[in-house]
Write a protein that holds these residues in place. Structure first.
Motif, PDB file in Angstrom:
ATOM      1  N   ASP A 196       0.850  -0.940   0.099  1.00  0.00           N
ATOM      2  CA  ASP A 196       0.164   0.082  -0.039  1.00  0.00           C
ATOM      3  C   ASP A 196       0.837   1.309  -0.142  1.00  0.00           C
ATOM      4  OD1 ASP A 196      -2.748   0.494  -0.302  1.00  0.00           O
ATOM      5  OD2 ASP A 196      -3.001   0.789   1.938  1.00  0.00           O
ATOM      6  N   TRP A 199       2.652   2.022  -3.506  1.00  0.00           N
ATOM      7  CA  TRP A 199       1.752   2.445  -4.428  1.00  0.00           C
ATOM      8  C   TRP A 199       1.401   3.816  -4.296  1.00  0.00           C
ATOM      9  CZ3 TRP A 199       1.965   0.872  -9.033  1.00  0.00           C
ATOM     10  CH2 TRP A 199       2.327  -0.461  -9.362  1.00  0.00           C
ATOM     11  N   LYS A 200       1.188   4.315  -2.984  1.00  0.00           N
ATOM     12  CA  LYS A 200       0.813   5.494  -2.425  1.00  0.00           C
ATOM     13  C   LYS A 200       2.001   6.461  -2.936  1.00  0.00           C
ATOM     14  CE  LYS A 200      -2.711   4.605   0.884  1.00  0.00           C
ATOM     15  NZ  LYS A 200      -3.047   4.643   2.478  1.00  0.00           N
ATOM     16  N   GLN A 203       1.838   6.734  -6.710  1.00  0.00           N
ATOM     17  CA  GLN A 203       0.727   7.842  -7.013  1.00  0.00           C
ATOM     18  C   GLN A 203       1.323   9.316  -6.774  1.00  0.00           C
ATOM     19  OE1 GLN A 203      -3.207   6.862  -5.489  1.00  0.00           O
ATOM     20  NE2 GLN A 203      -3.538   9.178  -5.213  1.00  0.00           N
ATOM     21  N   LEU A 218      -4.572   3.529  -5.356  1.00  0.00           N
ATOM     22  CA  LEU A 218      -4.287   2.485  -5.707  1.00  0.00           C
ATOM     23  C   LEU A 218      -3.974   1.569  -4.483  1.00  0.00           C
ATOM     24  CD1 LEU A 218      -1.499   3.164  -8.396  1.00  0.00           C
ATOM     25  CD2 LEU A 218      -3.854   2.610  -8.907  1.00  0.00           C
ATOM     26  N   SER A 221      -1.875  -4.000  -4.777  1.00  0.00           N
ATOM     27  CA  SER A 221      -0.619  -3.810  -5.305  1.00  0.00           C
ATOM     28  C   SER A 221      -0.799  -5.084  -6.532  1.00  0.00           C
ATOM     29  CB  SER A 221       0.569  -4.175  -4.649  1.00  0.00           C
ATOM     30  OG  SER A 221       1.670  -4.516  -5.392  1.00  0.00           O
ATOM     31  N   PRO A 232      -5.209  -6.366 -10.844  1.00  0.00           N
ATOM     32  CA  PRO A 232      -5.188  -4.781 -11.099  1.00  0.00           C
ATOM     33  C   PRO A 232      -6.093  -4.563 -12.210  1.00  0.00           C
ATOM     34  CG  PRO A 232      -3.191  -5.987 -11.872  1.00  0.00           C
ATOM     35  CD  PRO A 232      -4.004  -6.916 -11.152  1.00  0.00           C
ATOM     36  N   GLN A 236      -4.012   0.358 -12.898  1.00  0.00           N
ATOM     37  CA  GLN A 236      -2.931  -0.143 -12.311  1.00  0.00           C
ATOM     38  C   GLN A 236      -2.058  -0.767 -13.103  1.00  0.00           C
ATOM     39  OE1 GLN A 236      -5.614  -2.240  -9.713  1.00  0.00           O
ATOM     40  NE2 GLN A 236      -4.684  -1.548  -7.923  1.00  0.00           N
ATOM     41  N   THR A 239       0.249   1.724 -14.526  1.00  0.00           N
ATOM     42  CA  THR A 239       1.406   2.305 -13.448  1.00  0.00           C
ATOM     43  C   THR A 239       2.374   1.218 -13.296  1.00  0.00           C
ATOM     44  OG1 THR A 239      -0.446   3.315 -12.267  1.00  0.00           O
ATOM     45  CG2 THR A 239       1.878   2.890 -11.006  1.00  0.00           C
ATOM     46  N   ARG A 240       2.034  -0.200 -13.561  1.00  0.00           N
ATOM     47  CA  ARG A 240       3.061  -1.090 -13.575  1.00  0.00           C
ATOM     48  C   ARG A 240       3.883  -1.209 -14.608  1.00  0.00           C
ATOM     49  NH1 ARG A 240       1.449  -7.652 -12.425  1.00  0.00           N
ATOM     50  NH2 ARG A 240       3.407  -8.268 -12.013  1.00  0.00           N
TER      51      ARG A 240
END
Length: 245
Positions: A196, A199-200, A203, A218, A221, A232, A236, A239-240
């Motif tokens: 968590d 990903w924060k 972001q 997000l 994960s 996801p 997501q 982002t990955r």
């Protein structure tokens, strides 16, 4: 890569999770470690400091903190602090009863030595943080990720690689109150190193640079999808792809 690192052997791996003075990543990141955070003061820590793994590796070039030329320094450190520290290989730690040495040994140690590997970063840094052990970073060129939001200097030590021979004395001379304060700040920072938290921070970084607009948090994960986490969504996955670029 092969031309630059012709000394590498088949068992050596390079994973880029770093920014250094020579290599500036577009997005700072770090690996997820499948460990639930352990509070620094939650358990007995009989070791002042610890290191699990090969202290030196054959054919690693001169100048590396873990090159063969450093073997005598590592051996001296191991011998001089044999009563209050643990420096051993994974196999040796397992023979001592540590089932997951890279986590269970730091969980028994106040400090964990985190020297660089082939690259400037090391998994030990993130394993030690989640195990509640104060990291001692020995990597001159590593630029710590998310430095604007993670107060690294408040809960870890970043020593020059040349201080390897003195690291035992440096750690032994840190007073108990300073250690306790660092442990408190380490506990407060552990959330950054969960799925968590990563990903924060990604972001936040992406929004700041205008790289990717993310309207919703997000929470899940994609890196943990294989552990039964939700699949996801498209955003997501986007982002990955950026993280893996």
């Amino acid at each position: 890569l092969q031309r630059k690192f012709d000394w590498m052997v088949d068992t050596d791996k390079v994973i880029q999770f770093e920014s250094t003075r020579d290599l500036q990543s577009q997005i700072p990141a770090f690996p997820l470690v499948s460990v639930r955070p352990i509070a620094p003061a939650q358990r007995d820590r009989p070791f002042l400091f610890a290191f699990v793994g090969q202290t030196t590796k054959e054919k690693w070039p001169k100048g590396f903190i873990r090159s063969p030329e450093q073997r005598s320094l590592w051996l001296r450190l191991q011998q001089e602090y044999s009563e209050e520290a643990l420096i051993c290989t994974q196999a040796q730690a397992q023979r001592l009863g540590f089932s997951r040495p890279y986590v269970s040994v730091p969980a028994k140690s106040v400090f964990t030595l985190c020297p660089r590997g082939i690259s400037s970063w090391t998994f030990r840094l993130y394993e030690s943080i989640l195990a509640g052990s104060i990291p001692v970073i020995l990597s001159d060129s590593y630029i710590l990720p998310f430095g604007d939001w993670i107060p690294w200097d408040s809960f870890c030590l970043h020593l020059p690689e040349r201080d390897l021979s003195e690291v035992g004395a440096i750690l032994k001379n840190i007073d108990a109150q300073t250690v306790a304060d660092m442990q408190t700040r380490l506990k407060a920072a552990q959330h950054h190193f969960t799925a968590d938290g990563l990903w924060k921070n990604l972001q936040r970084y992406l929004n700041q640079d205008g790289c990717l607009e993310i309207k919703t948090p997000l929470v899940d994960s994609p890196a943990l999808a294989d552990l039964g986490m939700p699949i996801p969504d498209k955003k997501q996955k986007a982002t990955r792809r950026l993280v893996n670029t």
